[in-house]
Design an enzyme around this catalytic site. Sequence first.
Site, PDB file in Angstrom:
ATOM      1  NE  ARG A  65      -3.229  -0.579   3.268  1.00 26.71           N
ATOM      2  CZ  ARG A  65      -4.008  -0.088   4.056  1.00 26.71           C
ATOM      3  NH1 ARG A  65      -5.228   0.047   3.696  1.00 26.71           N
ATOM      4  NH2 ARG A  65      -3.761   0.149   5.174  1.00 26.71           N
ATOM      5  CG  ASP A  66       3.641   4.355   1.209  1.00 26.76           C
ATOM      6  OD1 ASP A  66       3.399   5.140  -0.027  1.00 26.76           O
ATOM      7  OD2 ASP A  66       4.171   5.131   2.062  1.00 26.76           O
ATOM      8  CG  LEU A  67       6.376  -0.768  -4.429  1.00 26.06           C
ATOM      9  CD1 LEU A  67       7.243  -1.211  -3.613  1.00 26.06           C
ATOM     10  CD2 LEU A  67       5.756  -1.708  -5.517  1.00 26.06           C
ATOM     11  CB  THR A 103       3.499   8.381  -1.383  1.00 25.94           C
ATOM     12  OG1 THR A 103       3.672   7.779  -0.042  1.00 25.94           O
ATOM     13  CG2 THR A 103       4.025   9.728  -1.388  1.00 25.94           C
TER      14      THR A 103
END
Length: 220
Positions: A65-67, A103
């Site tokens: 969810r935030d790669l 992000t």
Amino acid sequence: MSFHLVCSPFSLVLILFLSEYMPGGDLYEFVHKQNDVLELLLILRIAMSISKGMECLHQHNIIHRDLKTANILMGDNHVVKIADFGVARVGSQEGQMTAETGTYRWMAPEIINHKPYDHKADVFSFAIVLWELITLKVPYDNMTPLQAALGVRQGLRLEIPADVHPGLSKLIEQCWDEDPGIRPVFAEIIVQLEDILQEIQVPKGGHRRSRAKMQKKSPR
């Protein structure tokens, strides 16, 4: 601080090392301090390592969810390790979730639009990471993060340079497709990267044997 993912047929173990030193810093710093383009071979090797790590996560129904490049650490010899599992979650029983997490510059449109999403949101983020490796640029660097998010939800995508290997260009476009169902899973991404790697390593005038493509359904 980094997480190491240990995959086995029976269990998933996240081991936290508090004292490990990663001499290369994070991939964001590495990419954006380069003065010249990265060699295609290095891009492929880094992309392959990221893909294998993400495939391991997805096999165990975990969505990062935030790669992004800032969450990928570099060791010696350009070894990369996926880090920061602070917002990672096990997929819901329905296989989808709706919370806006991540992000903006790397965020999938379905998350921005507060629509249900699953593991394919990580694939979209991977496309942005791969674009960074190719261009050495900050995604949507002429926009604020919010402007970039609004653009993505309206179909805006980054420009892929014309001289990029056609296989990589095609892969990026597949991975950031508006429709998550069209995006490949990481097992398929690994196969495509391996094909490109094999192609560029074949001696001039040589021949490479074709091999069956790996087919794999999206995790449930």
